[in-house]
Motif scaffolding. Structure first.
Motif, PDB file in Angstrom:
ATOM      1  N   PHE A  96      49.558  36.462  32.638  1.00 55.52           N
ATOM      2  CA  PHE A  96      48.706  35.280  32.476  1.00 55.52           C
ATOM      3  C   PHE A  96      49.558  34.057  32.785  1.00 55.52           C
ATOM      4  O   PHE A  96      50.723  33.991  32.401  1.00 55.52           O
ATOM      5  N   ASP A  97      48.958  33.083  33.456  1.00 51.54           N
ATOM      6  CA  ASP A  97      49.684  31.854  33.786  1.00 51.54           C
ATOM      7  C   ASP A  97      48.688  30.705  33.890  1.00 51.54           C
ATOM      8  O   ASP A  97      47.864  30.672  34.810  1.00 51.54           O
ATOM      9  N   SER A  98      48.784  29.774  32.951  1.00 56.61           N
ATOM     10  CA  SER A  98      47.852  28.644  32.975  1.00 56.61           C
ATOM     11  C   SER A  98      48.147  27.682  34.114  1.00 56.61           C
ATOM     12  O   SER A  98      47.307  26.859  34.470  1.00 56.61           O
ATOM     13  N   GLY A  99      49.347  27.796  34.709  1.00 55.45           N
ATOM     14  CA  GLY A  99      49.752  26.842  35.725  1.00 55.45           C
ATOM     15  C   GLY A  99      49.122  27.067  37.082  1.00 55.45           C
ATOM     16  O   GLY A  99      49.201  26.191  37.949  1.00 55.45           O
ATOM     17  N   ASN A 100      48.503  28.231  37.291  1.00 57.25           N
ATOM     18  CA  ASN A 100      47.912  28.475  38.620  1.00 57.25           C
ATOM     19  C   ASN A 100      46.399  28.632  38.559  1.00 57.25           C
ATOM     20  O   ASN A 100      45.786  29.206  39.442  1.00 57.25           O
ATOM     21  N   GLY A 101      45.806  28.090  37.510  1.00 56.45           N
ATOM     22  CA  GLY A 101      44.348  28.117  37.395  1.00 56.45           C
ATOM     23  C   GLY A 101      43.861  29.204  36.461  1.00 56.45           C
ATOM     24  O   GLY A 101      44.469  30.263  36.346  1.00 56.45           O
ATOM     25  N   LEU A 102      42.791  28.902  35.773  1.00 54.44           N
ATOM     26  CA  LEU A 102      42.183  29.840  34.829  1.00 54.44           C
ATOM     27  C   LEU A 102      40.711  30.016  35.189  1.00 54.44           C
ATOM     28  O   LEU A 102      40.113  29.136  35.819  1.00 54.44           O
ATOM     29  N   PRO A 103      40.091  31.128  34.797  1.00 55.04           N
ATOM     30  CA  PRO A 103      40.605  32.159  33.890  1.00 55.04           C
ATOM     31  C   PRO A 103      41.510  33.171  34.581  1.00 55.04           C
ATOM     32  O   PRO A 103      41.452  33.337  35.804  1.00 55.04           O
ATOM     33  N   ASP A 104      42.356  33.817  33.777  1.00 55.27           N
ATOM     34  CA  ASP A 104      43.146  34.965  34.190  1.00 55.27           C
ATOM     35  C   ASP A 104      42.676  36.173  33.395  1.00 55.27           C
ATOM     36  O   ASP A 104      42.309  36.053  32.221  1.00 55.27           O
ATOM     37  N   SER A 105      42.703  37.352  34.029  1.00 56.73           N
ATOM     38  CA  SER A 105      42.204  38.565  33.379  1.00 56.73           C
ATOM     39  C   SER A 105      43.231  39.685  33.459  1.00 56.73           C
ATOM     40  O   SER A 105      44.005  39.772  34.421  1.00 56.73           O
ATOM     41  N   LEU A 106      43.221  40.542  32.443  1.00 57.40           N
ATOM     42  CA  LEU A 106      44.105  41.706  32.404  1.00 57.40           C
ATOM     43  C   LEU A 106      43.326  42.874  31.818  1.00 57.40           C
ATOM     44  O   LEU A 106      42.784  42.773  30.709  1.00 57.40           O
ATOM     45  N   ASN A 107      43.257  43.979  32.553  1.00 53.96           N
ATOM     46  CA  ASN A 107      42.641  45.192  32.024  1.00 53.96           C
ATOM     47  C   ASN A 107      43.638  45.924  31.131  1.00 53.96           C
ATOM     48  O   ASN A 107      44.788  46.149  31.533  1.00 53.96           O
ATOM     49  N   VAL A 108      43.184  46.294  29.937  1.00 57.32           N
ATOM     50  CA  VAL A 108      44.056  46.942  28.953  1.00 57.32           C
ATOM     51  C   VAL A 108      43.385  48.226  28.471  1.00 57.32           C
ATOM     52  O   VAL A 108      42.244  48.192  27.993  1.00 57.32           O
ATOM     53  N   ASN A 109      44.062  49.338  28.602  1.00 56.63           N
ATOM     54  CA  ASN A 109      43.515  50.610  28.140  1.00 56.63           C
ATOM     55  C   ASN A 109      43.384  50.631  26.625  1.00 56.63           C
ATOM     56  O   ASN A 109      44.093  49.926  25.910  1.00 56.63           O
TER      57      ASN A 109
END
Length: 219
Positions: A159-172
Motif C-alpha cells: 500500500f502506498d498513499s503517495g501514488n494514489g488511492l485506493p490500493d487493494s491487496l488480496n489476502v487469503n
C-alpha cells in the motif's frame, strides 16, 4: 409584596436555575481517552466473519488475554526510535524524499509496535478463492504512508498513499502476517481501510465498512 421579599425570591430563582444548569452539565457523559499502544504485538487489521457479517477490529496482544478493540478507540504511537535512513535507489522512493522515515518493522523489535493482520477467523468456503480484499481508501497526515515487506534487501510495496488511492491487496483466509508500516514524516496520520469479500454462495460482495486507525508519529 415588599421590595425585599421580591428581591429574595428573585435571588432564589437564580440559584435554582444555576443548580439545574450544573446538574445538566454533570449529567453529560465524559468522552473516554483513547488507548495508546506503543510497543508489542498488535494485529492492526483483525478480520472476522460470523453470522453473515464481515467485521474488522484491532487485536491488542500487548495485554493478556488479548483484547479486540475498535480502531477508533486506539492511538498507535510510533516513537522517534522508529526513525530510519531510507536506503538509496529508486525502489525505496515510496518512503519519500526526506532521506529519513519512521518505520514499524516487519520483525519484532523491542520498544516498537509489531503490526500485522489476521484472517484466522474467516471460515473456509465462505468467500470465493478463500480470500478477502483489504482496501486502503484514505490517508490524512503530513506526508506519505506505506505498508511493505522486504525480502533479500528488496522492498515489495503493498500500500502506498503517495501514488494514489485506493490500493487493494488480496489476502487469503487463515493468514497471520506482518509487514513494515512506513511514515514519511512525523505527525498524526489517520488511515482508513475497508475489507471486502465475494460470497461463494451467490457472488455478492459484502463489506466490513470503512474503519479508521490513528498513528501518532513522534519527531
Amino acid at each position: 409584596m415588599s421590595a425585599v421579599r421580591s428581591h429574595n425570591r428573585f435571588l432564589a430563582g437564580l440559584a435554582l436555575t444555576a443548580a439545574l444548569l450544573v446538574g445538566t452539565a454533570t449529567a453529560t457523559p465524559a468522552v473516554a481517552a483513547p488507548i495508546v499502544l506503543s510497543s508489542g504485538h498488535v494485529d492492526v487489521i483483525d478480520v472476522d466473519y460470523a453470522g453473515g457479517a464481515l467485521t474488522v477490529n484491532l487485536l491488542d496482544d500487548t495485554v493478556s488475554p488479548s483484547v479486540e478493540r475498535n480502531p477508533a478507540d486506539v492511538v498507535l504511537r510510533v516513537p522517534n526510535t522508529a526513525k530510519v535512513t531510507v536506503p538509496s535507489g529508486s525502489a525505496w522512493s515510496f518512503l519519500g524524499t526526506g532521506g529519513q522515515a519512521w518505520v514499524l518493522p516487519q520483525a519484532s523489535t523491542a520498544g516498537l509496535l509489531w503490526g500485522g493482520w489476521n484472517t484466522a477467523e474467516v471460515p473456509s468456503g465462505v468467500f470465493q478463492n478463500n480470500r478477502v480484499t483489504f482496501k486502503l481508501t484514505n490517508v490524512t497526515g503530513p506526508a506519505g504512508f506505506s505498508v511493505y515487506t522486504v525480502s533479500g534487501g528488496t522492498p515489495t510495496v503493498l500500500f502506498d498513499s503517495g501514488n494514489g488511492l485506493p490500493d487493494s491487496l488480496n489476502v487469503n483466509r487463515n493468514i497471520h502476517a506482518h509487514a513494515n508500516w512506513g511514515f514519511d514524516a512525523a505527525g498524526t496520520y489517520t488511515v482508513t481501510f475497508e475489507v471486502t469479500g465475494v460470497l461463494a454462495s451467490n457472488g455478492s460482495t459484502i463489506s466490513s465498512g470503512a474503519k479508521t486507525w490513528t498513528f501518532e508519529v513522534l519527531p
